[in-house]
Design an enzyme around this catalytic site. Structure first.
Site, PDB file in Angstrom:
ATOM      1  N   LYS A  15      29.410  20.696  27.925  1.00  0.00           N
ATOM      2  CA  LYS A  15      30.740  21.344  27.984  1.00  0.00           C
ATOM      3  C   LYS A  15      31.611  20.745  29.083  1.00  0.00           C
ATOM      4  O   LYS A  15      32.113  21.456  29.958  1.00  0.00           O
ATOM      5  CB  LYS A  15      30.604  22.843  28.215  1.00  0.00           C
ATOM      6  CG  LYS A  15      30.055  23.621  27.042  1.00  0.00           C
ATOM      7  CD  LYS A  15      30.321  25.110  27.228  1.00  0.00           C
ATOM      8  CE  LYS A  15      29.669  25.939  26.147  1.00  0.00           C
ATOM      9  NZ  LYS A  15      28.205  25.960  26.223  1.00  0.00           N
ATOM     10  N   THR A  18      32.740  31.722  22.593  1.00  0.00           N
ATOM     11  CA  THR A  18      32.474  32.875  21.732  1.00  0.00           C
ATOM     12  C   THR A  18      32.245  34.158  22.524  1.00  0.00           C
ATOM     13  O   THR A  18      32.181  35.241  21.957  1.00  0.00           O
ATOM     14  CB  THR A  18      31.253  32.597  20.834  1.00  0.00           C
ATOM     15  OG1 THR A  18      30.222  32.048  21.652  1.00  0.00           O
ATOM     16  CG2 THR A  18      31.576  31.629  19.743  1.00  0.00           C
ATOM     17  N   ASP A  62      24.686  19.982  25.361  1.00  0.00           N
ATOM     18  CA  ASP A  62      25.771  20.958  25.539  1.00  0.00           C
ATOM     19  C   ASP A  62      26.210  20.977  27.010  1.00  0.00           C
ATOM     20  O   ASP A  62      25.965  21.933  27.728  1.00  0.00           O
ATOM     21  CB  ASP A  62      25.238  22.326  25.092  1.00  0.00           C
ATOM     22  CG  ASP A  62      26.288  23.424  25.116  1.00  0.00           C
ATOM     23  OD1 ASP A  62      27.485  23.108  25.128  1.00  0.00           O
ATOM     24  OD2 ASP A  62      25.889  24.606  25.117  1.00  0.00           O
ATOM     25  N   GLY A 103      20.277  31.101  20.327  1.00  0.00           N
ATOM     26  CA  GLY A 103      19.425  31.157  21.506  1.00  0.00           C
ATOM     27  C   GLY A 103      18.558  32.389  21.515  1.00  0.00           C
ATOM     28  O   GLY A 103      17.524  32.463  20.846  1.00  0.00           O
ATOM     29  N   ARG A 104      18.999  33.397  22.256  1.00  0.00           N
ATOM     30  CA  ARG A 104      18.145  34.548  22.563  1.00  0.00           C
ATOM     31  C   ARG A 104      17.504  35.260  21.375  1.00  0.00           C
ATOM     32  O   ARG A 104      16.351  35.704  21.495  1.00  0.00           O
ATOM     33  CB  ARG A 104      18.931  35.521  23.449  1.00  0.00           C
ATOM     34  CG  ARG A 104      19.106  34.976  24.870  1.00  0.00           C
ATOM     35  CD  ARG A 104      20.212  35.648  25.614  1.00  0.00           C
ATOM     36  NE  ARG A 104      21.522  35.295  25.066  1.00  0.00           N
ATOM     37  CZ  ARG A 104      22.672  35.761  25.544  1.00  0.00           C
ATOM     38  NH1 ARG A 104      22.670  36.602  26.556  1.00  0.00           N
ATOM     39  NH2 ARG A 104      23.804  35.370  24.994  1.00  0.00           N
ATOM     40  N   ASP A 116      37.196  18.174  32.659  1.00  0.00           N
ATOM     41  CA  ASP A 116      37.650  17.594  33.930  1.00  0.00           C
ATOM     42  C   ASP A 116      38.754  16.588  33.579  1.00  0.00           C
ATOM     43  O   ASP A 116      39.184  16.522  32.418  1.00  0.00           O
ATOM     44  CB  ASP A 116      36.451  16.915  34.632  1.00  0.00           C
ATOM     45  CG  ASP A 116      36.612  16.875  36.155  1.00  0.00           C
ATOM     46  OD1 ASP A 116      37.736  16.573  36.623  1.00  0.00           O
ATOM     47  OD2 ASP A 116      35.633  17.127  36.871  1.00  0.00           O
ATOM     48  N   LYS A 173      19.186  22.358  21.239  1.00  0.00           N
ATOM     49  CA  LYS A 173      20.391  22.321  22.064  1.00  0.00           C
ATOM     50  C   LYS A 173      19.976  22.498  23.508  1.00  0.00           C
ATOM     51  O   LYS A 173      19.269  23.449  23.839  1.00  0.00           O
ATOM     52  CB  LYS A 173      21.365  23.419  21.647  1.00  0.00           C
ATOM     53  CG  LYS A 173      22.731  23.203  22.292  1.00  0.00           C
ATOM     54  CD  LYS A 173      23.451  24.493  22.482  1.00  0.00           C
ATOM     55  CE  LYS A 173      22.846  25.260  23.613  1.00  0.00           C
ATOM     56  NZ  LYS A 173      23.713  25.721  24.654  1.00  0.00           N
TER      57      LYS A 173
END
Ligand code: C5P
Length: 262
Positions: free
Chosen positions: A63, A125, A61, A220-221, A66, A33
Protein backbone atom coordinates in the site's frame (compact mmCIF):
# COMPACT_ATOMS: atom_id res chain seq x y z
CA UNK A 1 -9.46 -26.52 -13.54
CA UNK A 2 -11.56 -23.85 -11.85
CA UNK A 3 -9.51 -21.05 -10.34
CA UNK A 4 -9.41 -20.69 -6.58
CA UNK A 5 -10.22 -16.97 -6.04
CA UNK A 6 -9.04 -16.76 -2.42
CA UNK A 7 -5.89 -14.86 -1.52
CA UNK A 8 -5.44 -15.46 2.16
CA UNK A 9 -4.01 -12.54 4.15
CA UNK A 10 -1.09 -14.02 6.10
CA UNK A 11 -1.41 -11.39 8.82
CA UNK A 12 0.85 -12.92 11.46
CA UNK A 13 3.37 -11.27 13.79
CA UNK A 14 6.37 -13.32 12.64
CA UNK A 15 7.58 -15.35 9.69
CA UNK A 16 7.42 -18.74 11.41
CA UNK A 17 3.76 -18.25 12.26
CA UNK A 18 3.02 -17.05 8.72
CA UNK A 19 4.79 -20.02 7.17
CA UNK A 20 2.94 -22.43 9.41
CA UNK A 21 -0.30 -20.92 8.16
CA UNK A 22 0.94 -20.97 4.56
CA UNK A 23 1.82 -24.65 4.86
CA UNK A 24 -1.65 -25.51 6.14
CA UNK A 25 -3.51 -23.33 3.66
CA UNK A 26 -1.52 -23.83 0.44
CA UNK A 27 -3.80 -26.66 -0.80
CA UNK A 28 -6.93 -24.61 -0.09
CA UNK A 29 -6.24 -21.11 -1.43
CA UNK A 30 -5.32 -19.49 -4.75
CA UNK A 31 -2.59 -17.22 -3.41
CA UNK A 32 -0.98 -15.53 -0.44
CA UNK A 33 -1.30 -11.88 0.50
CA UNK A 34 1.50 -10.46 2.61
CA UNK A 35 0.96 -7.14 4.31
CA UNK A 36 2.44 -4.51 6.52
CA UNK A 37 2.67 -6.49 9.74
CA UNK A 38 4.60 -9.42 8.34
CA UNK A 39 6.69 -7.39 5.88
CA UNK A 40 7.84 -5.04 8.62
CA UNK A 41 8.55 -7.83 11.07
CA UNK A 42 10.40 -10.28 8.91
CA UNK A 43 11.61 -8.14 6.00
CA UNK A 44 10.10 -8.25 2.53
CA UNK A 45 12.85 -10.22 0.72
CA UNK A 46 12.80 -12.96 3.38
CA UNK A 47 9.02 -13.19 3.36
CA UNK A 48 8.75 -13.46 -0.41
CA UNK A 49 11.65 -15.91 -0.74
CA UNK A 50 10.14 -18.20 1.90
CA UNK A 51 6.66 -18.14 0.37
CA UNK A 52 7.83 -18.71 -3.18
CA UNK A 53 8.50 -22.38 -2.31
CA UNK A 54 4.73 -23.00 -2.27
CA UNK A 55 4.39 -22.05 -5.94
CA UNK A 56 1.33 -19.85 -5.38
CA UNK A 57 0.95 -16.24 -6.56
CA UNK A 58 2.01 -13.64 -4.00
CA UNK A 59 0.20 -10.33 -3.50
CA UNK A 60 2.65 -7.84 -1.95
CA UNK A 61 0.25 -5.55 -0.08
CA UNK A 62 2.65 -2.69 0.71
CA UNK A 63 0.00 0.00 0.00
CA UNK A 64 2.60 2.56 -1.02
CA UNK A 65 1.57 6.21 -0.77
CA UNK A 66 4.37 8.77 -1.13
CA UNK A 67 5.86 11.08 -3.73
CA UNK A 68 6.28 9.46 -7.18
CA UNK A 69 10.05 9.09 -6.94
CA UNK A 70 9.92 7.32 -3.59
CA UNK A 71 7.07 5.02 -4.60
CA UNK A 72 8.91 4.16 -7.82
CA UNK A 73 11.96 3.14 -5.80
CA UNK A 74 9.88 0.96 -3.52
CA UNK A 75 7.99 -0.71 -6.38
CA UNK A 76 11.24 -1.31 -8.28
CA UNK A 77 12.59 -3.14 -5.24
CA UNK A 78 9.41 -5.19 -4.81
CA UNK A 79 9.32 -6.08 -8.51
CA UNK A 80 12.80 -7.55 -8.26
CA UNK A 81 11.50 -10.04 -5.69
CA UNK A 82 9.22 -11.67 -8.24
CA UNK A 83 5.70 -11.17 -6.90
CA UNK A 84 2.45 -11.38 -8.85
CA UNK A 85 0.79 -8.18 -7.60
CA UNK A 86 1.82 -5.15 -5.61
CA UNK A 87 -0.21 -2.07 -4.74
CA UNK A 88 -0.25 1.67 -4.18
CA UNK A 89 -2.93 4.05 -2.92
CA UNK A 90 -4.77 5.68 -5.83
CA UNK A 91 -5.05 8.78 -3.62
CA UNK A 92 -1.29 9.21 -4.17
CA UNK A 93 -2.18 10.62 -7.58
CA UNK A 94 -1.84 9.79 -11.26
CA UNK A 95 1.85 10.68 -11.53
CA UNK A 96 2.61 8.42 -8.58
CA UNK A 97 0.65 5.53 -10.10
CA UNK A 98 2.36 5.98 -13.51
CA UNK A 99 5.75 5.98 -11.76
CA UNK A 100 4.81 2.77 -9.94
CA UNK A 101 3.79 1.00 -13.15
CA UNK A 102 7.01 2.03 -14.93
CA UNK A 103 9.08 0.96 -11.93
CA UNK A 104 7.40 -2.45 -11.80
CA UNK A 105 8.64 -3.11 -15.32
CA UNK A 106 12.13 -1.72 -14.66
CA UNK A 107 12.64 -3.74 -11.49
CA UNK A 108 11.37 -6.96 -13.02
CA UNK A 109 13.45 -6.53 -16.15
CA UNK A 110 16.60 -5.94 -14.11
CA UNK A 111 15.95 -9.16 -12.17
CA UNK A 112 14.77 -11.20 -15.17
CA UNK A 113 11.36 -11.90 -13.63
CA UNK A 114 7.78 -11.24 -14.75
CA UNK A 115 6.67 -7.72 -13.73
CA UNK A 116 4.05 -7.56 -11.00
CA UNK A 117 0.66 -6.15 -11.88
CA UNK A 118 0.23 -2.89 -10.00
CA UNK A 119 -3.11 -2.56 -8.24
CA UNK A 120 -4.47 0.65 -6.78
CA UNK A 121 -6.27 0.83 -3.44
CA UNK A 122 -9.33 3.03 -3.93
CA UNK A 123 -10.90 3.75 -0.53
CA UNK A 124 -10.02 1.42 2.35
CA UNK A 125 -12.83 -1.02 3.08
CA UNK A 126 -12.65 -0.06 6.75
CA UNK A 127 -13.75 3.52 6.06
CA UNK A 128 -17.36 4.66 6.15
CA UNK A 129 -18.93 7.86 4.86
CA UNK A 130 -18.84 9.17 8.44
CA UNK A 131 -15.11 8.48 8.72
CA UNK A 132 -14.45 10.28 5.45
CA UNK A 133 -16.58 13.25 6.52
CA UNK A 134 -14.65 13.46 9.77
CA UNK A 135 -11.38 13.63 7.84
CA UNK A 136 -12.77 16.70 6.15
CA UNK A 137 -10.57 16.48 3.08
CA UNK A 138 -13.03 14.80 0.71
CA UNK A 139 -16.57 15.89 -0.06
CA UNK A 140 -18.33 12.58 0.60
CA UNK A 141 -21.82 13.42 1.89
CA UNK A 142 -23.37 9.96 1.31
CA UNK A 143 -22.88 6.43 -0.03
CA UNK A 144 -23.59 7.50 -3.61
CA UNK A 145 -20.79 10.07 -3.43
CA UNK A 146 -18.48 7.41 -2.02
CA UNK A 147 -19.25 5.15 -4.99
CA UNK A 148 -18.50 8.03 -7.36
CA UNK A 149 -15.19 8.74 -5.61
CA UNK A 150 -14.19 5.08 -5.78
CA UNK A 151 -15.03 4.82 -9.47
CA UNK A 152 -13.14 8.03 -10.24
CA UNK A 153 -10.09 6.65 -8.43
CA UNK A 154 -10.42 3.38 -10.36
CA UNK A 155 -10.61 5.24 -13.68
CA UNK A 156 -7.53 7.30 -12.79
CA UNK A 157 -5.72 4.09 -11.86
CA UNK A 158 -6.63 2.48 -15.16
CA UNK A 159 -5.53 5.55 -17.10
CA UNK A 160 -2.20 5.47 -15.25
CA UNK A 161 -1.59 1.88 -16.37
CA UNK A 162 -2.59 -0.01 -13.23
CA UNK A 163 -3.88 -3.51 -13.93
CA UNK A 164 -6.70 -3.24 -11.44
CA UNK A 165 -7.91 -2.05 -8.10
CA UNK A 166 -8.41 -3.18 -4.55
CA UNK A 167 -11.95 -2.16 -3.69
CA UNK A 168 -14.82 -2.92 -1.38
CA UNK A 169 -17.30 -5.56 -2.56
CA UNK A 170 -20.03 -2.96 -2.59
CA UNK A 171 -18.23 -1.00 -5.31
CA UNK A 172 -17.46 -3.91 -7.64
CA UNK A 173 -20.41 -3.54 -9.99
CA UNK A 174 -19.88 0.16 -10.67
CA UNK A 175 -16.12 -0.26 -11.15
CA UNK A 176 -16.72 -3.16 -13.52
CA UNK A 177 -19.17 -1.07 -15.55
CA UNK A 178 -16.74 1.86 -15.73
CA UNK A 179 -13.46 0.02 -16.29
CA UNK A 180 -14.42 -3.08 -18.27
CA UNK A 181 -14.01 -6.83 -18.02
CA UNK A 182 -10.20 -6.96 -18.23
CA UNK A 183 -9.60 -4.65 -15.27
CA UNK A 184 -8.77 -6.72 -12.18
CA UNK A 185 -10.94 -6.21 -9.13
CA UNK A 186 -9.49 -7.63 -5.94
CA UNK A 187 -11.80 -7.43 -2.98
CA UNK A 188 -11.07 -7.42 0.74
CA UNK A 189 -13.85 -6.68 3.22
CA UNK A 190 -15.25 -10.12 2.52
CA UNK A 191 -17.13 -11.83 5.32
CA UNK A 192 -18.97 -15.15 5.34
CA UNK A 193 -22.29 -15.04 7.21
CA UNK A 194 -20.78 -16.99 10.09
CA UNK A 195 -18.13 -14.45 11.16
CA UNK A 196 -18.17 -10.96 12.61
CA UNK A 197 -17.23 -7.98 10.48
CA UNK A 198 -14.40 -6.84 12.82
CA UNK A 199 -13.01 -3.49 11.58
CA UNK A 200 -14.25 -3.97 8.01
CA UNK A 201 -17.25 -1.77 7.24
CA UNK A 202 -18.30 -2.10 3.58
CA UNK A 203 -18.59 -5.89 3.49
CA UNK A 204 -20.23 -8.70 1.47
CA UNK A 205 -20.11 -12.51 1.54
CA UNK A 206 -17.52 -14.27 -0.65
CA UNK A 207 -20.26 -15.72 -2.87
CA UNK A 208 -21.95 -12.36 -3.38
CA UNK A 209 -18.66 -10.53 -4.01
CA UNK A 210 -17.78 -12.94 -6.82
CA UNK A 211 -21.33 -12.77 -8.19
CA UNK A 212 -20.99 -8.97 -8.25
CA UNK A 213 -17.92 -9.32 -10.48
CA UNK A 214 -14.84 -9.55 -8.24
CA UNK A 215 -11.94 -11.49 -9.77
CA UNK A 216 -10.25 -12.35 -6.49
CA UNK A 217 -11.04 -12.14 -2.78
CA UNK A 218 -8.60 -11.19 -0.05
CA UNK A 219 -9.70 -12.92 3.12
CA UNK A 220 -7.89 -12.76 6.43
CA UNK A 221 -9.38 -13.32 9.85
CA UNK A 222 -12.40 -15.47 8.85
CA UNK A 223 -9.80 -18.02 7.68
CA UNK A 224 -6.74 -17.26 9.80
CA UNK A 225 -8.56 -16.89 13.14
CA UNK A 226 -11.57 -19.17 12.80
CA UNK A 227 -13.92 -19.57 15.73
CA UNK A 228 -13.81 -22.99 17.47
CA UNK A 229 -17.06 -24.13 15.86
CA UNK A 230 -15.57 -23.59 12.41
CA UNK A 231 -12.36 -25.42 13.31
CA UNK A 232 -9.01 -24.99 11.60
CA UNK A 233 -7.95 -22.38 9.03
CA UNK A 234 -8.06 -25.11 6.37
CA UNK A 235 -11.63 -25.99 7.40
CA UNK A 236 -12.64 -22.33 7.21
CA UNK A 237 -11.15 -21.97 3.72
CA UNK A 238 -12.93 -25.12 2.56
CA UNK A 239 -16.20 -23.91 3.99
CA UNK A 240 -15.86 -20.64 2.10
CA UNK A 241 -15.05 -22.49 -1.14
CA UNK A 242 -18.16 -24.63 -0.69
CA UNK A 243 -20.28 -21.54 -0.15
CA UNK A 244 -18.81 -19.94 -3.25
CA UNK A 245 -19.88 -23.03 -5.19
CA UNK A 246 -23.43 -22.55 -3.96
CA UNK A 247 -23.69 -24.79 -0.95
CA UNK A 248 -25.91 -22.86 1.49
CA UNK A 249 -23.95 -21.21 4.31
CA UNK A 250 -24.47 -22.49 7.82
CA UNK A 251 -25.15 -19.42 9.96
CA UNK A 252 -23.16 -19.40 13.18
CA UNK A 253 -24.16 -16.77 15.72
CA UNK A 254 -24.82 -13.22 14.83
CA UNK A 255 -22.75 -11.03 12.52
CA UNK A 256 -20.96 -8.48 14.71
CA UNK A 257 -20.78 -4.76 14.02
CA UNK A 258 -17.56 -2.80 13.75
CA UNK A 259 -15.14 -4.05 16.33
CA UNK A 260 -17.14 -7.26 16.83
CA UNK A 261 -15.09 -10.40 17.24
CA UNK A 262 -15.37 -13.84 15.75
O1 C5P B 1 -8.84 -10.04 8.28
P1 C5P B 1 -9.42 -9.40 7.07
O2 C5P B 1 -10.21 -10.33 6.18
O3 C5P B 1 -10.17 -8.12 7.39
O4 C5P B 1 -8.13 -8.99 6.23
C1 C5P B 1 -8.21 -8.19 5.08
C2 C5P B 1 -6.84 -7.97 4.58
O5 C5P B 1 -6.94 -7.17 3.41
C3 C5P B 1 -5.91 -7.23 5.54
O6 C5P B 1 -4.63 -7.79 5.41
C4 C5P B 1 -5.92 -5.81 5.04
O7 C5P B 1 -4.68 -5.16 5.23
C5 C5P B 1 -6.19 -5.99 3.56
N1 C5P B 1 -6.85 -4.89 2.89
C6 C5P B 1 -8.05 -4.34 3.29
N2 C5P B 1 -8.60 -3.27 2.65
C7 C5P B 1 -8.00 -2.75 1.59
C8 C5P B 1 -6.79 -3.32 1.15
C9 C5P B 1 -6.25 -4.41 1.82
O8 C5P B 1 -8.65 -4.81 4.24
N3 C5P B 1 -8.56 -1.75 0.94
Amino acid sequence: MKKNPIFVALDRPDLDAALQLAQELAPHVGGFKVGLELLNTAGAPHVVAALRDYGLPIFFDGKFHDIPNTVAGAVRAVARLGVTWCNVHAAGGSAMMRAAVAAAHEGAEAAGVVPPAVLAVTVLTSLTVTDLQQLGVWQIPNDAALQTAVVTLAERAQAAGCAGVVASPQEIATIRAACGREFLIVTPGVRPTWTGSQDQARIMTPHDALAAGADYLVIGRPITNPSPDVGTPAAAAQRILQEIDGTPPLPVGERGGRGGGL
